[in-house]
Scaffold this active site. Structure first.
Site: not given
Length: 531
Positions: A124, A191, A245
């Site tokens: 994203r 992540s 994250d």
């Protein structure tokens, strides 16, 4: 000529006459019918009792007592302490990475930031405008990563990310009216296990989640992204922070809850971070001063069990799943509670083990029950008819999703029609009520175990924070969308954590939290420059 109705009446009369000849009255006939129904019902009930006993025997290893959970908690606590002492990966399960985030948002943050959030088969890109305390405006777009890039050269992966950044900026007109020398600050939410030497330097330790790009492990991922950005001459971006994250989740919730000290991911993977006193981190190589008393630690708790501390609760199904994965003997704990699936694109199934986890555990149990003739008796082995090959389901790893687990265990319809519909959609046609009932019990049991294990590890971190009241920021699809999992998690934590606590859902945590990290970093840099 008699009508058809007259004929029917005559036949009925003849039947009754015949019954009377043999001494059988209508009342007796009714009694016989009721007796036959009662016997059939008793036989069905007896069969279900037998089935329940057989299924219970299969599921018993997945049922965890509070005593077992407390043993998991003790083992995790020991592994966390060991991980804070040294980077001895040969003996420690947990990496316990210091993140170089030693602050919480204070509400004075401002400015606009870009965020790239990479943690799975898509990523994203976000544009975050921070306009003061708890006032953030967010635009984002999700980009799918082509399968070839997940397994190819790392440089091509980062070039693709830079290309998508360019498209995002152009599509949203973000560069319009900006000065020629203006540069966006970008926070990179990454992540994967990394060793950080500063907020903007992070060396990838190992790929997880199906990635195996070459030329990345052992290198600075921040530098790799920055080089890809710089190769596109039109991009004016500076990567200022590498954020896990979990850290993004923690920061986002910390801006809303003053007692938030823990960030947890429960979704396609699982991990947690928390504020730890520096006195408890012997391996910390950064500065120690009066202003820095705590540091956020990225636990990487998905690796718990690497050296056998979870063997006492691992089942043969857990071992089968682990041994058939691309990463055997890695992420042992994560493989027991998360909800990943295969990457599927139209008719092509890329056989990448994305740690199948909840859905795959259920599928493997179903296979076990089929082989024992408890489920779908005499059906799965039949030759396919009308294009229906029931054996496809048995041989296709990843065909049972974590979403199926959630939907089936919440099926409250009288005839279990929701479960039947899901089974039909994956190739199990015309399942019986008993089949649906058993599979619902399997889903409930596997989901409950996952929730209990998640509660146990969160409880350890909450207790380590050692505050009168602790808020835990949580993100991830399991917590966000799996209602029964969330209820079981909260219920179990109430038994394991003596102090006041609450679990709150983090909204867009990775993007907002990472932008807040970049904002605090900018403020700190400006303060240093002015002095």
């Amino acid at each position: 000529m008699a009508s058809s109705s007259d004929y029917i009446i005559e036949v009925r009369i003849d039947v009754l006459k015949t019954l009377k000849i043999f001494g059988i009255t209508a009342t007796a006939l009714t009694a016989i019918g009721l007796g036959a129904y009662y016997i059939h019902h008793r036989m069905q009930s007896s069969r279900r009792v037998i089935l329940q006993d057989e299924v219970k025997h299969v599921l018993e290893p997945f049922e965890l007592s509070d005593e077992q959970l407390r043993r998991v908690m003790a083992n995790l606590n020991t592994q966390m302490t060991n991980g804070l002492k040294s980077n001895d990966s040969e003996n420690n399960d947990l990496a316990m990475f210091p993140t170089f985030v030693n602050f919480r948002p204070n509400g004075q943050e401002s400015g606009e930031y870009l965020v790239v959030d990479l943690g799975g088969s898509n990523f994203r890109v976000s544009h975050v405008n921070i306009e003061g305390r708890n006032r953030l405006r967010l635009k984002n777009k999700i980009f799918l990563i082509p399968h070839s890039l997940l397994l190819g050269e790392g440089e091509k992966l980062f070039d693709y990310i830079a290309e998508c950044l360019q498209r995002f900026i152009d599509d949203n007109g973000l560069a319009t009216h900006k000065r020629a020398d203006y540069k966006f600050d970008l926070a990179f939410t990454f992540s994967f296990p990394c060793t950080q030497t500063s907020l903007s330097q992070a060396t990838l330790v190992s790929w997880t989640k199906g990635f195996s790009c070459t030329g990345v492990v052992g290198n600075d991922v921040v530098l790799l992204l920055q080089n890809a950005i710089d190769r596109r001459k039109t991009l004016q971006i500076q990567v200022v922070a590498l954020v896990n994250d979990t850290v993004g989740t923690l920061m986002a919730c910390s801006s809303l809850y003053r007692d938030c000290r823990v960030g947890v991911i429960l979704g396609t993977g699982t991990n947690a971070c928390y504020f730890e006193n520096l006195d408890n981190v012997p391996k910390w190589a950064g500065e120690r001063n009066q202003s820095t008393k705590q540091i956020v630690i990225n636990t990487e708790w998905g690796a718990l069990g690497k050296h056998g501390c979870l063997d006492f609760i691992r089942t043969k199904i857990d071992r089968e799943l682990d041994e058939s994965s691309l990463t055997p003997n890695q992420q042992i704990f994560e493989k027991m509670i998360s909800g990943k699936t295969f990457y599927i694109c139209k008719l092509v199934i890329f056989k990448r083990n994305l740690a199948l986890y909840l859905g795959e555990i259920v599928r493997l149990i179903i296979i076990d029950l089929v082989r024992s003739s408890i489920l779908f008796p005499d059906r799965m082995q039949k030759a396919p008819s009308r294009g229906r090959d029931y054996n496809i389901f048995l041989s296709l790893r990843g065909s049972f999703y974590a979403k199926h687990v959630a939907d089936i265990e919440c099926d409250k319809t009288e005839d279990l029609s929701v479960t039947a519909s899901i089974l039909t959609s994956i190739g199990i046609y015309d399942p019986s009520y008993d089949d649906c009932y058993i599979i619902r019990e399997v889903c409930k049991t596997v989901s409950l175990r996952a929730a209990k294990l998640a509660a146990a590890v969160i409880a350890v971190v909450v207790n380590r924070v050692n505050m009168p009241s602790v808020t835990v920021g949580v993100d991830g699809t399991l917590f966000r969308h799996h209602a029964r999992f969330r209820k079981n998690l909260i219920r179990t934590m109430s038994r394991l954590v003596p102090r006041t606590h609450r679990l709150v859902l983090s909204e867009d945590g990775s993007s907002k939290g990472s932008a807040l990290v970049a904002a605090v970093n900018r403020h700190n840099q400006e303060t240093l420059t002015s002095t």
